[in-house]
Design an enzyme around this catalytic site. Sequence first.
Site, PDB file in Angstrom:
ATOM      1  N   GLU A  99       0.848  -1.191   0.157  1.00 36.00           N
ATOM      2  CA  GLU A  99       0.129  -0.178   0.140  1.00 36.00           C
ATOM      3  C   GLU A  99       0.812   1.140   0.032  1.00 36.00           C
ATOM      4  OE1 GLU A  99      -2.347   1.679  -0.694  1.00 36.00           O
ATOM      5  OE2 GLU A  99      -4.120   1.084   0.567  1.00 36.00           O
ATOM      6  N   ASP A 100       0.367   2.309  -0.624  1.00 31.82           N
ATOM      7  CA  ASP A 100       1.032   3.530  -0.588  1.00 31.82           C
ATOM      8  C   ASP A 100       1.053   4.176   0.829  1.00 31.82           C
ATOM      9  OD1 ASP A 100      -1.556   4.184  -0.617  1.00 31.82           O
ATOM     10  OD2 ASP A 100      -1.572   5.536  -2.556  1.00 31.82           O
ATOM     11  N   ASP A 103      -4.136   5.242   6.273  1.00 29.67           N
ATOM     12  CA  ASP A 103      -4.699   6.765   6.618  1.00 29.67           C
ATOM     13  C   ASP A 103      -5.801   6.051   7.778  1.00 29.67           C
ATOM     14  OD1 ASP A 103      -5.005   9.372   6.798  1.00 29.67           O
ATOM     15  OD2 ASP A 103      -6.643   9.285   5.426  1.00 29.67           O
ATOM     16  N   PHE A 153      -1.926  16.061   4.083  1.00 29.43           N
ATOM     17  CA  PHE A 153      -2.048  15.563   2.988  1.00 29.43           C
ATOM     18  C   PHE A 153      -0.749  15.384   2.120  1.00 29.43           C
ATOM     19  CE2 PHE A 153      -3.575  14.515  -1.237  1.00 29.43           C
ATOM     20  CZ  PHE A 153      -4.757  13.759  -0.879  1.00 29.43           C
ATOM     21  N   ARG A 166       1.347  12.213  -9.119  1.00 26.98           N
ATOM     22  CA  ARG A 166       1.852  10.647  -8.921  1.00 26.98           C
ATOM     23  C   ARG A 166       3.382  10.705  -9.221  1.00 26.98           C
ATOM     24  NH1 ARG A 166      -2.374   7.584  -7.127  1.00 26.98           N
ATOM     25  NH2 ARG A 166      -4.510   7.629  -8.248  1.00 26.98           N
TER      26      ARG A 166
END
Length: 190
Positions: A99-100, A103, A153, A166
């Site tokens: 996963e990036d 959260d 963020f 990205r």
Amino acid sequence: MPAAPRLKVLIPHADIRRRVRAVARRINRDFRGQPVHLIGVLSGACIFLADLARQLDLEVSIDFMAVASYGREKNSSGQVRLVKDLDSSIEGLNVILVEDILDTGRTVDYLRRLLAARRPKSLRIVALLDKPSRRLVLDVRPDYLGFEIPNQFVVGYGLDWAGRFRHLRDICALLPGSGAGRRTGRAGVS
Ligand code: IMP
Ligand code: MG
């Protein structure tokens, strides 16, 4: 006209590269002599997965899934739904979910249940980034982690804001006033 988003480098590319190598060394050690099956969560994890996979000194196979989330910011019952399933069975495999960013934890919570039901030999989670202060599903924790970051963020190195950024080599914080976090509640693909 909306103001152009302003970015501040949070983690430079050299630090990312060093950390990805360190994470790969741990995976190499833990799985020495065994094959691993990497499952990337599209689209955010694609760049991290590509770099991580090339540091693994193991037999590696790769597959991808995609999910969409509804109303993450506005609705505490935010739901995750599968948009693209795996191409092949994971039964009996050493699966590593890539996963990036973690959260609220809802995405990984959903995916780990889905994958566990398919009877892999083992199931681990590797995340490039973790924002633990945002966690709602408290027992979602990465087995391998790149960096813990504060509640900001971020974009770059695979992570996007409304489809942008990205491709950036560094991980950057989107500065206040850029519109980050203003989500519409529409389905958003990770
Ligand atoms: P969770 O289900 O709340 O843990 O959300 C995980 C997903 O939300 C990630 O896979 C990302 O796609 C997205 N996300 C969460 N925080 C950020 C961020 O700071 N930048 C970009 N995407 C994010
Ligand atoms: Mg994602």
